[in-house]
Design a protein around this motif. Structure first.
Motif, PDB file in Angstrom:
ATOM      1  N   THR A 102       0.891  -1.118   0.087  1.00  0.00           N
ATOM      2  CA  THR A 102       0.166   0.135  -0.020  1.00  0.00           C
ATOM      3  C   THR A 102       0.929   1.450   0.088  1.00  0.00           C
ATOM      4  OG1 THR A 102      -0.078  -0.157   2.451  1.00  0.00           O
ATOM      5  CG2 THR A 102      -1.909  -1.115   1.213  1.00  0.00           C
ATOM      6  N   ALA A 103       2.406   1.244   0.323  1.00  0.00           N
ATOM      7  CA  ALA A 103       3.086   2.461   0.104  1.00  0.00           C
ATOM      8  C   ALA A 103       4.161   2.206  -0.419  1.00  0.00           C
ATOM      9  CB  ALA A 103       3.424   2.492   1.850  1.00  0.00           C
ATOM     10  N   GLY A 104       4.345   1.226  -1.510  1.00  0.00           N
ATOM     11  CA  GLY A 104       5.414   0.963  -2.427  1.00  0.00           C
ATOM     12  C   GLY A 104       5.520  -0.295  -3.023  1.00  0.00           C
ATOM     13  N   ARG A 105       6.713  -0.607  -3.562  1.00  0.00           N
ATOM     14  CA  ARG A 105       6.822  -2.187  -4.046  1.00  0.00           C
ATOM     15  C   ARG A 105       8.416  -2.166  -3.971  1.00  0.00           C
ATOM     16  NH1 ARG A 105       6.402   1.167  -8.735  1.00  0.00           N
ATOM     17  NH2 ARG A 105       7.807   0.937 -10.277  1.00  0.00           N
ATOM     18  N   ILE A 106       8.589  -3.574  -4.311  1.00  0.00           N
ATOM     19  CA  ILE A 106      10.154  -4.148  -4.293  1.00  0.00           C
ATOM     20  C   ILE A 106      10.285  -4.975  -5.474  1.00  0.00           C
ATOM     21  CG2 ILE A 106      11.726  -5.541  -3.357  1.00  0.00           C
ATOM     22  CD1 ILE A 106      10.748  -4.724  -0.622  1.00  0.00           C
ATOM     23  N   GLU A 107      11.146  -4.773  -6.449  1.00  0.00           N
ATOM     24  CA  GLU A 107      11.300  -5.396  -7.764  1.00  0.00           C
ATOM     25  C   GLU A 107      12.525  -6.067  -7.609  1.00  0.00           C
ATOM     26  OE1 GLU A 107      10.706  -2.394 -10.793  1.00  0.00           O
ATOM     27  OE2 GLU A 107       8.511  -2.541 -10.543  1.00  0.00           O
ATOM     28  N   PHE A 108      12.602  -7.461  -7.986  1.00  0.00           N
ATOM     29  CA  PHE A 108      13.768  -8.366  -8.149  1.00  0.00           C
ATOM     30  C   PHE A 108      14.167  -8.601  -9.844  1.00  0.00           C
ATOM     31  CE2 PHE A 108      12.775  -9.104  -4.005  1.00  0.00           C
ATOM     32  CZ  PHE A 108      14.022  -9.521  -3.197  1.00  0.00           C
ATOM     33  N   PRO A 109      15.366  -8.367 -10.087  1.00  0.00           N
ATOM     34  CA  PRO A 109      15.844  -8.387 -11.632  1.00  0.00           C
ATOM     35  C   PRO A 109      15.680  -9.955 -11.802  1.00  0.00           C
ATOM     36  CG  PRO A 109      17.759  -7.991 -10.401  1.00  0.00           C
ATOM     37  CD  PRO A 109      16.628  -7.745  -9.330  1.00  0.00           C
ATOM     38  N   ARG A 110      16.273 -10.534 -12.765  1.00  0.00           N
ATOM     39  CA  ARG A 110      16.324 -11.853 -13.265  1.00  0.00           C
ATOM     40  C   ARG A 110      17.153 -12.442 -12.126  1.00  0.00           C
ATOM     41  NH1 ARG A 110      15.150 -14.786 -17.786  1.00  0.00           N
ATOM     42  NH2 ARG A 110      16.549 -16.834 -18.142  1.00  0.00           N
ATOM     43  N   GLY A 111      16.661 -13.796 -11.827  1.00  0.00           N
ATOM     44  CA  GLY A 111      17.406 -14.351 -10.814  1.00  0.00           C
ATOM     45  C   GLY A 111      16.906 -14.309  -9.411  1.00  0.00           C
ATOM     46  N   PHE A 112      15.618 -13.920  -9.135  1.00  0.00           N
ATOM     47  CA  PHE A 112      15.111 -13.697  -7.836  1.00  0.00           C
ATOM     48  C   PHE A 112      15.396 -14.547  -6.651  1.00  0.00           C
ATOM     49  CE2 PHE A 112      11.672 -16.298  -9.066  1.00  0.00           C
ATOM     50  CZ  PHE A 112      11.378 -16.853  -7.926  1.00  0.00           C
ATOM     51  N   PHE A 113      15.588 -15.807  -7.141  1.00  0.00           N
ATOM     52  CA  PHE A 113      15.871 -16.981  -6.190  1.00  0.00           C
ATOM     53  C   PHE A 113      17.359 -16.953  -5.570  1.00  0.00           C
ATOM     54  CE2 PHE A 113      16.115 -18.262 -10.431  1.00  0.00           C
ATOM     55  CZ  PHE A 113      17.425 -18.831 -10.819  1.00  0.00           C
ATOM     56  N   ASP A 114      18.160 -16.299  -6.186  1.00  0.00           N
ATOM     57  CA  ASP A 114      19.486 -16.112  -5.842  1.00  0.00           C
ATOM     58  C   ASP A 114      20.020 -14.681  -5.935  1.00  0.00           C
ATOM     59  OD1 ASP A 114      22.277 -16.630  -4.915  1.00  0.00           O
ATOM     60  OD2 ASP A 114      22.908 -17.433  -6.926  1.00  0.00           O
ATOM     61  N   PRO A 115      19.537 -13.728  -5.441  1.00  0.00           N
ATOM     62  CA  PRO A 115      19.798 -12.298  -5.857  1.00  0.00           C
ATOM     63  C   PRO A 115      20.902 -11.485  -5.276  1.00  0.00           C
ATOM     64  CG  PRO A 115      17.774 -12.243  -3.981  1.00  0.00           C
ATOM     65  CD  PRO A 115      18.434 -13.669  -4.545  1.00  0.00           C
ATOM     66  N   GLU A 116      21.346 -10.521  -6.180  1.00  0.00           N
ATOM     67  CA  GLU A 116      22.383  -9.659  -5.588  1.00  0.00           C
ATOM     68  C   GLU A 116      21.801  -8.400  -5.214  1.00  0.00           C
ATOM     69  OE1 GLU A 116      25.215  -9.197  -8.863  1.00  0.00           O
ATOM     70  OE2 GLU A 116      25.850 -11.519  -8.665  1.00  0.00           O
ATOM     71  N   GLY A 117      20.470  -8.417  -5.446  1.00  0.00           N
ATOM     72  CA  GLY A 117      20.039  -6.810  -4.889  1.00  0.00           C
ATOM     73  C   GLY A 117      18.622  -6.832  -5.390  1.00  0.00           C
ATOM     74  N   PHE A 118      17.943  -5.604  -5.211  1.00  0.00           N
ATOM     75  CA  PHE A 118      16.546  -5.330  -5.593  1.00  0.00           C
ATOM     76  C   PHE A 118      16.260  -3.964  -5.470  1.00  0.00           C
ATOM     77  CE2 PHE A 118      16.276  -6.474  -0.967  1.00  0.00           C
ATOM     78  CZ  PHE A 118      15.673  -5.206  -0.368  1.00  0.00           C
ATOM     79  N   VAL A 119      15.336  -3.439  -6.103  1.00  0.00           N
ATOM     80  CA  VAL A 119      15.035  -1.816  -5.948  1.00  0.00           C
ATOM     81  C   VAL A 119      13.708  -1.606  -5.475  1.00  0.00           C
ATOM     82  CG1 VAL A 119      14.338   0.164  -7.520  1.00  0.00           C
ATOM     83  CG2 VAL A 119      16.140  -1.871  -8.446  1.00  0.00           C
ATOM     84  N   LEU A 120      13.961  -0.730  -4.159  1.00  0.00           N
ATOM     85  CA  LEU A 120      12.915  -0.362  -3.517  1.00  0.00           C
ATOM     86  C   LEU A 120      12.269   1.006  -4.120  1.00  0.00           C
ATOM     87  CD1 LEU A 120      11.079  -0.323  -0.882  1.00  0.00           C
ATOM     88  CD2 LEU A 120      13.027   0.848   0.210  1.00  0.00           C
ATOM     89  N   HIS A 121      10.817   0.926  -4.238  1.00  0.00           N
ATOM     90  CA  HIS A 121      10.310   1.979  -4.889  1.00  0.00           C
ATOM     91  C   HIS A 121       9.327   2.577  -3.791  1.00  0.00           C
ATOM     92  CE1 HIS A 121      11.489   1.453  -9.050  1.00  0.00           C
ATOM     93  NE2 HIS A 121      11.609   0.033  -8.755  1.00  0.00           N
ATOM     94  N   ARG A 122       9.228   3.862  -3.228  1.00  0.00           N
ATOM     95  CA  ARG A 122       8.131   4.186  -2.834  1.00  0.00           C
ATOM     96  C   ARG A 122       7.783   6.015  -2.844  1.00  0.00           C
ATOM     97  NH1 ARG A 122      11.358   3.106   3.199  1.00  0.00           N
ATOM     98  NH2 ARG A 122      12.913   3.614   2.332  1.00  0.00           N
TER      99      ARG A 122
END
Length: 331
Positions: free
Chosen positions: A243-263
């Motif tokens: 309800t206040a943002g989203r988090i997006e994982f690039p290809r390979g979400f199951f072994d990620p090196e990072g993600f992007v937090l959108h608010r």
């Protein structure tokens, strides 16, 4: 338990080799034994990785008093038998995903471990990844508000030929158990066991799922849209929307090196968690941490969570009509 943790490896396939290679790069881990159904592959594996003992049967590994924990990497359909044998012998077990063929077998293994006070954990390496752990912290702290939707996919390009283990019902084949376990586990890590399960799939002539879509629903109003395939190379991405943002994982979400937090009202934030470990080392480190602390379950990969995922996978298979030979009661 203190000092070096001594590992046994049960099976000699590709995943066993990858895990062993990662273990050998950890100074506090030692691989002391390997077992297969026959001597030749065990001996070849031992020679490849410099393992001192090779067994041509599972029971000998389970009985080896110099083994602190056994990594079970057999095909899915053998997880119950292999892990159960080791647990009955008092060996701690890290069992590859999917934990078992179904929730009944999973509950049996959990029951043995709890009754005997022996450590048991599913090898859901995604849960031990520090980036995923950071995701959980952010969601728990309300960084994106109340979670309303989770999306995740895991597909590989086909065609998978008839006779391959992924199309073999006796081996627990199909997209769901091999790949779909990741999107389902991802969603349930954040939202828990769903209240409703819907699914549809394309089945192979052998009766395993080739392409499966899943819709999970919770009484909170949250939903998860998940898919898996052994016919198409999907994006392998994931997102969590609140309800206040989203988090997006690039290809390979199951072994990620990072993600992007959108608010709202802020610039996108790149989130990474650097550290000395990689690959399968995160889950191996968690197992060894638990053993040294005298734990019989991991707080990162608790058995109750594994059982809940298995119940969801059972529900999906019920909806799409996939039943494995081992589950058919003889007339």
């Amino acid at each position: 338990m203190t000092g070096t943790v001594r590992w046994g490896v049960l099976a000699t396939g590709g995943i066993a080799a990858a895990f062993t290679a990662d273990l050998l790069r950890m100074p506090d881990a030692e691989v002391v034994a390997v077992a297969s159904r026959s001597a030749a592959p065990a001996e070849a594996f031992a020679g490849r990785f410099g393992i001192p003992r090779a067994y041509g049967d599972w029971a000998s590994l389970a009985a080896d008093e110099d083994v602190d924990v056994v990594y079970v990497a057999t095909p899915h359909a053998a997880h119950r038998a292999a892990a159960g044998l080791c647990l009955e012998a008092g060996r701690a077990v890290l069992c590859e995903k999917p934990f078992t063929l179904n929730a009944r077998e999973a509950a049996e293994l959990a029951g043995i471990a709890r009754e005997r006070g022996v450590f048991l954990m599913e090898a859901m390496w995604m849960y031990c990844n520090p980036v995923i752990r950071r995701l959980v912290e952010l969601v728990r702290d309300g960084a994106i508000g109340e979670v309303r939707s989770v999306c995740a996919d895991f597909g590989i390009a086909g065609p998978i030929e008839a006779g391959h283990r992924l199309r073999d019902p006796a081996a627990g084949g199909g997209a769901l158990l091999d790949l779909g376990v990741y999107p389902v586990s991802f969603a349930q890590l954040l939202l828990g066991e769903p209240d409703r399960v819907q699914a549809d799939a394309l089945l192979s002539p052998e009766g395993v799922d080739l392409n499966t879509g899943v819709l999970l629903g919770w009484d909170s109003g949250a939903t998860a849209l998940l898919s898996c395939s052994i016919e198409s190379d999907t994006p392998l991405t994931a997102s969590v929307s609140g309800t206040a943002g989203r988090i997006e994982f690039p290809r390979g979400f199951f072994d990620p090196e990072g993600f992007v937090l959108h608010r709202a009202g802020r610039e996108p934030e790149e989130c990474t968690v650097p550290g000395p470990l990689d690959g399968f080392q995160h889950e191996a480190a968690e197992v060894m941490r638990c053993l040294r602390a005298g734990r019989t379950e991991s707080p990162l990969v608790p058995l109750d969570g594994t059982l809940a995922v298995m119940r969801t996978l059972d529900a999906v298979r019920d909806r799409i009509g996939v039943l494995y030979p081992a589950e058919v009661t003889p007339v």
